[in-house]
Design a protein around this motif. Sequence first.
Motif, PDB file in Angstrom:
ATOM      1  N   LEU A 173      49.330  17.593  42.470  1.00  0.00           N
ATOM      2  CA  LEU A 173      48.538  18.239  43.509  1.00  0.00           C
ATOM      3  C   LEU A 173      49.073  18.111  44.927  1.00  0.00           C
ATOM      4  N   VAL A 174      49.742  17.001  45.264  1.00  0.00           N
ATOM      5  CA  VAL A 174      50.083  16.798  46.676  1.00  0.00           C
ATOM      6  C   VAL A 174      51.197  17.713  47.148  1.00  0.00           C
ATOM      7  N   GLY A 175      51.952  18.318  46.210  1.00  0.00           N
ATOM      8  CA  GLY A 175      52.953  19.303  46.580  1.00  0.00           C
ATOM      9  C   GLY A 175      54.354  18.765  46.727  1.00  0.00           C
ATOM     10  N   GLU A 176      54.517  17.477  46.988  1.00  0.00           N
ATOM     11  CA  GLU A 176      55.846  16.929  47.246  1.00  0.00           C
ATOM     12  C   GLU A 176      56.454  16.313  45.988  1.00  0.00           C
ATOM     13  N   ARG A 177      55.868  16.589  44.843  1.00  0.00           N
ATOM     14  CA  ARG A 177      56.401  16.020  43.604  1.00  0.00           C
ATOM     15  C   ARG A 177      56.685  17.146  42.615  1.00  0.00           C
ATOM     16  N   ASP A 178      55.912  17.261  41.542  1.00  0.00           N
ATOM     17  CA  ASP A 178      56.186  18.314  40.568  1.00  0.00           C
ATOM     18  C   ASP A 178      55.792  19.684  41.115  1.00  0.00           C
ATOM     19  N   SER A 179      56.508  20.711  40.662  1.00  0.00           N
ATOM     20  CA  SER A 179      56.090  22.080  40.953  1.00  0.00           C
ATOM     21  C   SER A 179      55.099  22.514  39.870  1.00  0.00           C
TER      22      SER A 179
ATOM     23  N   SER B 246      51.930  24.481  43.487  1.00  0.00           N
ATOM     24  CA  SER B 246      52.357  23.285  44.207  1.00  0.00           C
ATOM     25  C   SER B 246      53.880  23.332  44.253  1.00  0.00           C
ATOM     26  N   ALA B 247      54.465  23.040  45.412  1.00  0.00           N
ATOM     27  CA  ALA B 247      55.922  23.108  45.527  1.00  0.00           C
ATOM     28  C   ALA B 247      56.397  22.201  46.653  1.00  0.00           C
ATOM     29  N   PRO B 248      57.452  21.397  46.404  1.00  0.00           N
ATOM     30  CA  PRO B 248      58.017  20.542  47.454  1.00  0.00           C
ATOM     31  C   PRO B 248      58.716  21.362  48.523  1.00  0.00           C
ATOM     32  N   LYS B 249      58.903  20.736  49.684  1.00  0.00           N
ATOM     33  CA  LYS B 249      59.614  21.411  50.780  1.00  0.00           C
ATOM     34  C   LYS B 249      61.027  21.800  50.362  1.00  0.00           C
ATOM     35  N   ALA B 250      61.686  20.950  49.560  1.00  0.00           N
ATOM     36  CA  ALA B 250      63.054  21.238  49.149  1.00  0.00           C
ATOM     37  C   ALA B 250      63.128  22.509  48.306  1.00  0.00           C
ATOM     38  N   MET B 251      62.111  22.756  47.484  1.00  0.00           N
ATOM     39  CA  MET B 251      62.099  23.962  46.668  1.00  0.00           C
ATOM     40  C   MET B 251      61.967  25.193  47.549  1.00  0.00           C
ATOM     41  N   SER B 252      61.090  25.131  48.549  1.00  0.00           N
ATOM     42  CA  SER B 252      60.923  26.256  49.459  1.00  0.00           C
ATOM     43  C   SER B 252      62.214  26.542  50.213  1.00  0.00           C
ATOM     44  N   LYS B 253      62.927  25.479  50.588  1.00  0.00           N
ATOM     45  CA  LYS B 253      64.195  25.657  51.293  1.00  0.00           C
ATOM     46  C   LYS B 253      65.223  26.347  50.400  1.00  0.00           C
ATOM     47  N   ASN B 254      65.257  25.972  49.135  1.00  0.00           N
ATOM     48  CA  ASN B 254      66.179  26.608  48.198  1.00  0.00           C
ATOM     49  C   ASN B 254      65.853  28.088  48.000  1.00  0.00           C
ATOM     50  N   GLU B 255      64.565  28.432  48.063  1.00  0.00           N
ATOM     51  CA  GLU B 255      64.149  29.812  47.829  1.00  0.00           C
ATOM     52  C   GLU B 255      64.395  30.710  49.039  1.00  0.00           C
ATOM     53  N   THR B 256      64.165  30.169  50.223  1.00  0.00           N
ATOM     54  CA  THR B 256      64.189  31.002  51.426  1.00  0.00           C
ATOM     55  C   THR B 256      65.310  30.647  52.385  1.00  0.00           C
TER      56      THR B 256
END
Length: 283
Positions: free
Chosen positions: A252-258, A5-15
């Motif tokens: 689970l929803v992805g937009e909170r904890d990783s 599970s990962a928020p959109k902000a985390m994906s942005k930081n990674e890629t």
Amino acid sequence: QVLRSAPKAMSKNETNEQALKPQDDILRAMELLIEKAKHYIYIEQQFFVSAFGKQGETTQTEPAISIANAAGNGPAATRWMPGDAAALPQNKICTRLIQRIGCAVFTGNPFHVYIVLPVHPEGGGLDNPAIGAQVHWTQQSIAFGTQSLLNGIRWYIKVRDLRASGQITLEQQAAALDRGLVGVVELAQSFRNVTNPSDEACFEFVTLLNLRNWAQLGDRYVTEQIYVHSKMMIVDDRYALVGSANINDRSLVGERDSELAVLVMDTDVEHKDFLGNGRPQPT
């Protein structure tokens, strides 16, 4: 397979690219495993908080609500993230379990769900407002919400029995089932003059467990809960999902904890007649 599970902000930081939506691999894997289950689902979880329809109109949850409200926390105690602190849970794990059990109710094929939870969350006793609020949401998800786990099973059993007794037609039953849990609930609740199935009827399909240990100290016996901290699902002796994600929106929803999880499939399958009915099953 590794899931997360990962928020959109985390994906942005990674890629360095903006993700279109949060990553909710673990939620989707849980839903798929529940749908594919043929014989049983075993769940060990620290939390069980899922969408439950409307809150139950019962005084049985009042102690937990009162404890939480007395400290000025209320439902916000379960939400340590930005947003609407009083929002109801959104993940559909409970609904998926009810629908899979509902199939067993109507087909008569043996199927069972086992859920092992702690007696209450860690961090103190039930006089702790945060724990009281968590207990409230767990009670709603398992027993008291209109679409809680036990009530959902109850509605499926009631519709089956209404059809068996000729009080509804096959067409009415089929139309309700086509609409999923909502349709079954509406049809079952429209027969208020018919007694609802008991908890014992639900326990044919689900077993709810806590763990305790005990000891004798002198002439006194003492007991305390064995705290369940694992986050695990086993399906049909073939699939195991193990990781850090609780059954709640925060995980689970992805937009909170990783969160991270691993899905393992056992491909070394034998067939044995362990039910003794002449029909070998995969083991």
